[in-house]
Every structure is written in C-alpha cells, then in structure tokens.
Design an enzyme around this catalytic site. Sequence first.
Site, PDB file in Angstrom:
ATOM      1  N   THR A 148       0.874  -1.185   0.000  1.00 34.59           N
ATOM      2  CA  THR A 148       0.000   0.000   0.000  1.00 34.59           C
ATOM      3  C   THR A 148       0.911   1.236   0.000  1.00 34.59           C
ATOM      4  OG1 THR A 148      -0.226  -0.182   2.405  1.00 34.59           O
ATOM      5  CG2 THR A 148      -1.983  -1.118   1.062  1.00 34.59           C
ATOM      6  N   LYS A 170       3.659  -6.927   4.140  1.00 36.60           N
ATOM      7  CA  LYS A 170       3.382  -5.524   3.839  1.00 36.60           C
ATOM      8  C   LYS A 170       2.985  -4.850   5.148  1.00 36.60           C
ATOM      9  CE  LYS A 170       0.076  -3.369   3.514  1.00 36.60           C
ATOM     10  NZ  LYS A 170      -0.788  -2.520   4.426  1.00 36.60           N
ATOM     11  N   THR A 181      -0.638  -9.452  13.423  1.00 37.60           N
ATOM     12  CA  THR A 181       0.163  -8.408  12.796  1.00 37.60           C
ATOM     13  C   THR A 181      -0.362  -8.004  11.431  1.00 37.60           C
ATOM     14  OG1 THR A 181       2.370  -7.815  12.105  1.00 37.60           O
ATOM     15  CG2 THR A 181       1.782 -10.122  11.899  1.00 37.60           C
ATOM     16  N   GLU A 261       5.798   4.424   7.531  1.00 41.71           N
ATOM     17  CA  GLU A 261       5.391   5.678   6.886  1.00 41.71           C
ATOM     18  C   GLU A 261       6.089   6.907   7.455  1.00 41.71           C
ATOM     19  OE1 GLU A 261       1.200   5.692   7.344  1.00 41.71           O
ATOM     20  OE2 GLU A 261       0.851   4.532   5.528  1.00 41.71           O
ATOM     21  N   ASN A 380      -0.421  10.645   6.280  1.00 43.36           N
ATOM     22  CA  ASN A 380      -1.656  10.150   6.874  1.00 43.36           C
ATOM     23  C   ASN A 380      -2.752  11.194   6.977  1.00 43.36           C
ATOM     24  OD1 ASN A 380      -1.201   7.296   7.494  1.00 43.36           O
ATOM     25  ND2 ASN A 380       0.567   8.138   8.566  1.00 43.36           N
ATOM     26  N   SER A 385      -8.184  10.528   0.321  1.00 42.27           N
ATOM     27  CA  SER A 385      -8.607  11.436  -0.742  1.00 42.27           C
ATOM     28  C   SER A 385      -7.722  11.269  -1.965  1.00 42.27           C
ATOM     29  CB  SER A 385      -8.596  12.878  -0.257  1.00 42.27           C
ATOM     30  OG  SER A 385      -7.371  13.172   0.363  1.00 42.27           O
TER      31      SER A 385
END
Lengths: 385, 385
Positions: A148, A170, A181, A261, A380, A385
């Site tokens: 992702t 992932k 997890t 991230e 995040n 959107s």
Amino acid sequence: MTVTAPAGFDAAGIAAGIKRTGALDLAVIVNRGPSQAGAAVFTSNRAKANPILWSQQVAADGVVSAIVLNSGGANCFTGHQGFQVTHRTAEAAATALGVSAGDVLVCSTGLIGDQLDGEVLEEGVLSAVNRLASDDAAGLDAARAIMTTDTKPKTVVVTGDGWSIGGMAKGAGMLAPGLATMLVVITTDADLPADTLDRALRAATRVTFDRLDSDGCMSTNDQVTLLASGASGVAPDEASFTESLTEACRDLALQLQGDAEGASHDIVIEVRGAETEGDAVEVGRSVARNNLFKAAIFGNDPNWGRVLAAIGTASAPFDPYLVDVTMNGVRVCHSGGPDRPRDEVDLTPRTTHVLIELHAGEASATILTNDLTHDYVHENSAYSS
Amino acid sequence: MTVTAPAGFDAAGIAAGIKRTGALDLAVIVNRGPSQAGAAVFTSNRAKANPILWSQQVAADGVVSAIVLNSGGANCFTGHQGFQVTHRTAEAAATALGVSAGDVLVCSTGLIGDQLDGEVLEEGVLSAVNRLASDDAAGLDAARAIMTTDTKPKTVVVTGDGWSIGGMAKGAGMLAPGLATMLVVITTDADLPADTLDRALRAATRVTFDRLDSDGCMSTNDQVTLLASGASGVAPDEASFTESLTEACRDLALQLQGDAEGASHDIVIEVRGAETEGDAVEVGRSVARNNLFKAAIFGNDPNWGRVLAAIGTASAPFDPYLVDVTMNGVRVCHSGGPDRPRDEVDLTPRTTHVLIELHAGEASATILTNDLTHDYVHENSAYSS
C-alpha cells in the site's frame, strides 16, 4: 527469493484494476502439497475486516490450499455486501484451482469503509491463477501486489537442513500489532502438522511482530499466515523450526520498521531489569506510544525526561527514581537524575538505541518503533482522498 | 480578570531570570484570608516532579497560605538537589510572607531533567512578594508567568451570589491529565471548608480537565489548586459552588484545547449509547489517542474507518458492527457500514464534532482532543535545544 523459495508453492501478482493507479494489487499463493497444513494469527482488534472473519473460519481446521490477497481496499466495515465479496473471491479461486472454498484464505488491505467490486476481484483471481508460477519473479510479483504505502516489497528466506522458509510482508501504517500483525504470508516445505505450525507461529510472532509498535494504531486487517507443503519430505524438530521461523519473522519485522510511513529513525527500545517480561513489554510500549518522545527523536533531541514521563504511566512494578536511561551508548539519566550531558548523544544515525534499566528484576524485552515526523503526518492526513 | 477577581487574594508575576528569554517566569499568589482553606489534585503519573512531592504534603491538611509557580524548568528527575530547591522556594516565600513553609504550595513547569538554580528562585520569590497586588494587572502577570509554549494566558471568572471564582491555567503539550491536570490555580472568596473544596474540585475536574486528552502524554507536573479566602463572608451550598467551579474548569479546559501545541482543529468526541460513563470515556479516549485519526482531521479528511479501527481496541461492551459515526452533522457510518458520502463532510472549521453512537446503553461522555499536525511535530522535535 520469497514465498516461492520453498518447494511446493506457486504464486502470482497482477494488476486487477482495484487500484486506480494500475499498480499490482492482487496476489494468489497456492500450496501444491503434498501436505496442505496451515496456521494463521489474526488482529486482536475487535473491529475486524470481512476477510479476517472469513479467514478465521478457513484456518480453524488447519487445512489451507491457497490464499488470495488484495491491496487497494480493506473490505472492512462494508457490511454483508463486503462479506459476500470476500466469499466470492474465495469461491473464484477454489473453482479455478479445483479446491474447496473452505480452504482458501482471503486478505485485504487499503482504505476502510469502501466497497470492493466483486466482479473486478473475481476476474483478477482468474487472471492470477492463469499466471501462477514457482519462480522468483512470481513470488516477487506477489510481494509487490500487497503493497500500500510501502515503498518496497519485503521478503525473506531462511534455509534449514533440507527444508526452507520463505516469506513476504506488507505494512507501513496502522502498525501496532496485538497478538497478530500486518499482512504476512510465510511458506515452508517442511513437513509439519497444523498444530505444530500453529504453536511455532504463535511463539515466533509473540517476540517479533508483537514487539513492533510503529504508530500505536492497531489494524482491522492484520493476518500472518504460515503454509506448509511438506514437499521437502523433511520433518524438522519443532524447536529448530520455531527458531528459523522466528528468524524469518524478525527479519520481516525489521523490514516493516525500516519502511514505516514517513519515519526517519528506527528506534530500538530495550527494557532491562523488569520483574517480568510482560512488565518490560508494557514499559517499552509506553515509550513507543509517546508522541512527545517520538517527536524529540525526529529532532535528534535526546530528551530523556520524556522517556521517564512515559514510563511513569505504566503499571509495572519499579521505582521511577531509580531508573537509568542510556541513549546511543550515553547514560543521560542515572537513578532518576541527570547523568552525562545531553549533547554527548549523537542521534543522527537512523537507528536509535534507548536502553532503560528499571532495577526491579531480571526480565527484559525489546520494542521496535519509529519517530513521529512531518512526513508521517503528511502521508496520513490525506490517505483517503 | 483572573485569580485576583475574588476578594482576599494578592498576586504577582515577574521575570526572575529562570527563562533565558527574559520573559515572565515566576508567580506568587497569596490568600489573605480570613480563611486559608485549600485543596489540590495532582498528576496520576508515577513519575512525579519534586514540586508535586512537596505540594502533596502541603495540601494534605487543607490549609494553604500561598502558592509559588515557576515556568522555565519542571524540576522533575532532578534528585535530592531538586527537592531542596523546591523546599528553599517554599521557605523563602514563607519567611517573606510571615507564614509557615508547610502551608506554601510550589508548582514548576518546563523541561524535565534540568536543575533549577535555587538562588535565582529565592531572589525571584522575594522580588515577587514585594510586588504583590490585588488588581487585574497583577493577576494577569501571574497568568503570564506560568506560560511555556502557550501562546496566550488562560484566565476565567465565574460570579456567584455574593461570591466569585477566579482562575488561571497553563498547558499546551504533555496534555492528557489522569485524575489531575495541568498547572491551574483557582481562587474563590466563598467561605467553604477544605473538605468541601476537595469534593467540589474532584467533581469538577473529573468531567472537565480529565476529559481533555490533547496528545495522550501525561505530565509529571500537573496540579490543580483551589484556594478559598472566605472574604465574601458568604457560604454557598456545595451543589451550586460545584456547578460554578465546574463551569470555570470547563472554560479553562476549552482554552487549553484551543491553544494546544501546533493544533489546527479542536476535536469534540461525543460518545453516546454506552453501557456506563466509564465505557464512553474509554471509547472516546481510544479515538483521541489514535494518531492516524488525528492526522486525517488535520488533512480535513473524514476518514471514519480510523474511528472504528480505534474503538475496536477498547474493552467496553458494544458491537463494532452496529456503531454509527457522524462527523460535523453528516452520518458517514451507519451500523458499521458506509452511509452518507465522505465528501458531504466539511472539516474546514476549527471545531470538529465526532458523534459515536454505540447502541449499547444510555451513558455518554465527551472527550476533547486536537489534531496531529506538522506544527505539533515541529514544536516538539526540538523543545529542549
């Protein structure tokens, strides 16, 4: 080298059209046997996605023939319609593979609350089944298809004595597993029954994925699956298999941490001197979830006061005024007071080591986390959107 | 209009030289009586600063003559030396005011782990005592002197029938009180005994400061103090005093939320339909502490899936698949599935209202929080440097 490294497994990763970008978004992994033993652990979040509800039933009897995974949508909080899409996905794979739908696991990842298109998934499954192959490229395509916000695929291979383990993972956000997890598929050609796989998987995840707490947010779709084909003809003893499996899980967990991230630091929080291992985990997690501490590390600021303020909220037995804190080798706090000057600490390396000595016992545990950065907030703040 | 609004109180706020910037950093508030009743609640963090350890002893007998507060240093995890500085501060105030040091509260706020200079504090206390006054300007100086990253002083006045309440507060980060809160001083000229003040203060903070969870990080220095001079000669009934006190605390809590570090949204999380009020608080807090949800609000993204993923980690009894979520008046999730389209939700106003209907009972609670922004990360990434 990934899930197709062990003998007995085929894989495929394709662009089914679930993601608008046209990127790979659907993976199928098939266990060609002779054994079809499987085990899985699932998120402990009470808000579970439809594929989790489905897969829990499939995994219950220890027989798993195949697994279908999609990115581009979590199929979570999508009601009966969403469950039907998961069911249809499993049926499509079962029909194409000539197996029972009750032996096909399904995993999904992506935005919560959007419906997946059942027809797109069904066509994607058929297309993927037609491209199944046992080579490295096929395994890598599968690993890419579950990404992702991951910036790279995560794979691992661990070799045993005449058998091997392969894995893919992932996970970049919503990364705080509890008993289970992220999306992980691990294959092995070892010949082990399902109950052994289940014990080994729980033992391995407990000290690897369960100790990774990147952003404190537990997912609705986490699942770690272990599939055994028995194709090597070798039945390793449980202890050595568990050890290798733990090594594979730890390797994947570190890859997840390294690609979290927006992160600019991989933080290793080592808690020593706790009364019990559970106490050490609780103390480490309290630091891993403290936004002020995490923002300080982003700013290369060895603000040890925030470590102590965080652990003061834990219930584990220890005296906060006896605690030592060492950051990247410099003991900045001794017995709950200032020790070496902060400016001796160099936090510019990506890996930050925080050692917390509680002086309350002999137990220890290590929690992995990341810093809180501008990029984390940015990534995040507009994901849907 | 602040702590000097009720009769019987003098205040001063000065620049003692604790902050390098030369800003106001030391406040003294004196209760001139005739009564010297006081009550206080403290942080429930086990890591408590030296002034908390001192003030807990002082407040125990319900008699408080004065309170000294400094910004520019938390005096936390500073060992015996730090405790001596707190003690010296109280002694200096007691000598200058002709009261007992055992009746002088001390509060500190700022960086954890740095020693305060006892001489600077002692001189500052003497200087402040010389400037004590009962006018608005003196009260406002005191409110300014306790600011850290606050961008403005926070004050309140609530008028009763012949008596009044005045208050001041600071707090912008490490803002997640548990049983207690930030630095707050509330004065009243009502004539009430210490045990009544204590009950009223606990009742008021339970539903105001304790429901504010800006960044999930509990402080080591939180203290809310209530001082009563009795100078009005009026003894209101406990219920009406508690009501006015709650109004004052709520007003200050909203000011703290509105000035939280780096925040761009004030988020009101209203949980309805819980089995108990405690369940509603737990569910609301799970959302308030979810970084992914908070980052989405920063991005004006009505990502209701993150609300459900967050509440799935709570232990309160409810069915996640029956929950409704309404954001700024638009019901985006009904019975655990998608309802109105996300793009009908306008998140551009500073105040964001999230209504979570659990359908599990009749209890409700509201938690106040803020979004997770670039500015929050920025402000907290280099606080100690």
